[in-house]
Each structure stands twice: as structure tokens, then as C-alpha cells.
Design a protein around this motif. Structure first.
Motif, PDB file in Angstrom:
ATOM      1  N   CYS A   1       2.756  -1.095   6.009  1.00  0.00           N
ATOM      2  CA  CYS A   1       2.310  -0.770   4.642  1.00  0.00           C
ATOM      3  C   CYS A   1       2.662   0.677   4.326  1.00  0.00           C
ATOM      4  CB  CYS A   1       0.794  -0.968   4.506  1.00  0.00           C
ATOM      5  SG  CYS A   1       0.233  -0.652   2.812  1.00  0.00           S
TER       6      CYS A   1
ATOM      7  N   THR B   1       2.099  -8.505  -0.905  1.00  0.00           N
ATOM      8  CA  THR B   1       1.995  -7.097  -1.310  1.00  0.00           C
ATOM      9  C   THR B   1       1.354  -6.974  -2.689  1.00  0.00           C
ATOM     10  OG1 THR B   1       4.091  -6.658  -0.153  1.00  0.00           O
ATOM     11  CG2 THR B   1       3.354  -4.987  -1.728  1.00  0.00           C
TER      12      THR B   1
ATOM     13  N   ALA C   1       8.027  -2.997  -1.121  1.00  0.00           N
ATOM     14  CA  ALA C   1       7.620  -4.413  -0.994  1.00  0.00           C
ATOM     15  C   ALA C   1       8.454  -5.159   0.043  1.00  0.00           C
ATOM     16  CB  ALA C   1       7.740  -5.109  -2.348  1.00  0.00           C
TER      17      ALA C   1
END
Ligand code: NDP
Ligand code: 8X3
Length: 261
Positions: free
Chosen positions: A237, A139, A230
């Protein structure tokens, strides 16, 4: 269930204060291993101690100035001496310098804001990318601001720097499509940290007035959102998150309670 962030290597810039120091504690509580950077190394030492106390199995820190390419490169080379990879990069370092109309703006403030909030992200990403695993939930989390989305008077350079952060985030997401690395922006509104003291160059009374009568976000509120973003499954996402205090309906619409009323 064990946290998805357990044993992950998380690199946080601007970890000596505010959101960054709170993020160190919050990722630590998930069992993540930490790489912390900022210019004030004594403050990083304190942040690292708090993160260890919060449960991180491994915390390392090193001086970092994201405004300087040489410092970023030295820092990322140093990470390779303690960590075999970087799973999560939190580009948090930044802030505002001054609150004046453009007609009274100072070059050093404008340049400082562009350096830390925008160019610093480019430098960090360029240096860290070779160390990030592909297809394993890696990430890049950039810290923007609602200032990126609604420019305000006397904030032109800061708003522009955060608008640049948003554009960088979107470009990177396109460039990295197919790599398995997710790219996200977390854009907070008003939060009480050292942000306003830095903006007003140490004038604490002026800084306090920014939050008078308001219940602002805390560093912990923002850190909790970072950890959540995260820590999603590797195929998910959260592109963008805006987090504001309830008292701040929009950048110019802040409800202030009468003190003592
Ligand atoms: P703080 O002033 O409390 O913390 C800022 C952090 O950034 C410090 O750790 C500072 O460390 C670090 N930093 C600044 N410049 C550099 C640099 N050149 N190189 C490395 N580190 C640097 O503010 P916040 O925690 O509030 O700010 C964190 C981020 O959140 C910033 O990007 C800010 O713009 C953003 N933000 C803040 C909001 C708020 O209301 N507080 C709202 C929206 C976004 P050191 O001085 O030791 O280098
Ligand atoms: C910090 C929030 O409104 O002061 O990014 O720009 S604001």
C-alpha cells in the motif's frame, strides 16, 4: 508482463474532466474495465469513447452526483448490472468553489465543497465496500490535495474539506486493516484542469492567471501516479503520495517565469 490492472474493474468518480478523464484513459491503457461517473453525462460519453480508444475492453458510464446519497446509491446499484465486482475505487470528484476570506464566504460554496470533497467519499465507500473483493489487491484511492497539509488564506473551506479527505483516508485504513483492501491518498499540487475555471465560476481569464509563467502538472501526470499506486502488488500500500510541479516548492512558493523573457 501483463498489467496487474488488466481486466480489473475500476470505478472513477468525476470522470467527465481533468484528472478523472485522464485516469480513465490511463487505466484503459492498462487493460482495465471502467465504470465512470459524474454529473455531466455528455462529457462522460466523450471520456468513455477516449478510454475505449486507449484500450479498455469494457467501459460503462452513468450519471452520478456524489453530493446526494440517493444518486450514489442508484449509481452503485447500476454498477451491479454491468460488473460483478469493483476492484479499484478512485474517489476523484471534487473541487473548489470561490477564493474569498471567511468573512466573505458563501454558505452554498462551503457546503458544496464539503459535500463533494469529503462527504462524497464517505458515501461512495459505504456503497461500494460490499462490492469489493477481499485479499485480492482491491484499492480505495482518494484524491486529496496539498491544500489538506498547508492551509492557505482565502481557502479555508476547501483546505478543510481536503483535510477531511486525509482524515477519512486514515480512518478507513484502520477500519479496513485485515480486509486486504488498501486505502491510499494522492495529493496533487498545482495542475491545469477545469479546477480554477470552476473555482472562479467560469472566469477563464482569472483561471489562466493561476498558471501564468508556471509549468503546472498535467492531468496525465496525475493519472500516471494513480495507475502506479493502484497497480502495486496486492500486499503493498502506497499510503500517501504528494505530487507537485517542480516550479511549486510549497503551496506559497511558486516560481513564475517572466512571459516572453
Ligand atoms: P476538474 O474541474 O477538471 O474536474 C472535476 C471533476 O469532478 C469533474 O469531472 C466533475 O464532473 C466532478 N465533480 C465535481 N463535483 C461532483 C459531484 N458533486 N458529483 C460527481 N462529480 C463531481 O478538476 P480536477 O480534475 O483538477 O479535480 C479532480 C480532483 O482533484 C478534485 O477532487 C480536486 O479537488 C483535486 N485536486 C485538483 C488540483 C488541481 O490543481 N487541479 C490539485 C489538487 C487536487 P461534473 O461537473 O460533470 O460532475
Ligand atoms: C488544488 C491545489 O493549491 O489550488 O487542490 O489548493 S490548490
Amino acid at each position: 508482463m501483463a498489467s496487474r490492472l488488466a481486466d480489473r474493474w475500476v470505478l472513477i468518480t468525476g470522470a467527465s474532466a481533468g484528472f478523472g478523464a485522464a485516469a480513465a484513459r490511463a487505466f484503459a491503457a492498462e487493460g482495465a474495465r471502467l465504470l465512470l461517473g459524474a454529473r455531466r453525462v455528455d462529457r462522460l460519453e466523450a471520456a468513455a469513447a477516449s478510454a475505449r480508444a486507449a484500450g479498455s475492453p469494457e467501459v460503462h458510464f452513468h450519471g452520478l452526483d456524489v453530493a446526494l446519497t440517493a444518486s450514489v446509491e442508484t449509481f452503485v446499484r447500476w454498477t451491479a448490472t454491468v460488473a460483478d465486482r469493483i476492484d479499484v475505487l478512485v474517489n476523484n470528484a471534487g473541487g473548489a468553489l470561490g477564493l474569498e476570506p471567511v468573512s466573505e464566504g458563501r454558505d452554498e460554496d462551503w457546503e458544496g465543497m464539503m459535500q463533494s470533497n469529503a462527504l462524497g467519499i464517505l458515501r461512495m465507500v459505504r456503497a461500494v465496500l460490499p462490492r469489493m473483493p477481499r485479499d485480492a489487491g482491491a484499492t480505495i484511492l482518494n484524491i486529496g490535495s496539498i491544500a489538506a497539509r498547508t492551509p492557505y488564506e482565502n481557502g479555508a473551506a476547501y483546505c478543510a474539506a481536503k483535510a477531511a479527505e486525509l482524515a477519512i483516508t486514515k480512518s478507513l485504513r484502520l477500519e479496513l486493516c485485515g480486509s486486504g483492501i488498501r486505502v491510499a491518498t494522492l495529493d496533487p499540487g498545482m495542475a491545469e484542469t477545469e479546477f480554477s475555471v470552476v473555482r472562479f465560476k467560469g472566469d477563464e481569464e482569472r483561471a489562466r492567471k493561476v498558471y501564468a509563467g508556471v509549468k503546472p502538472l498535467t492531468p496525465e501526470d496525475v493519472a500516471e501516479a494513480m495507475v502506479w499506486m493502484a497497480g502495486r502488488p496486492a500486499h503493498v500500500c502506497i499510503d500517501e503520495m504528494i505530487i507537485k510541479p517542480v516550479d511549486q516548492a510549497a503551496i506559497h512558493k511558486v516560481h513564475r517565469r517572466v512571459v516572453g523573457g
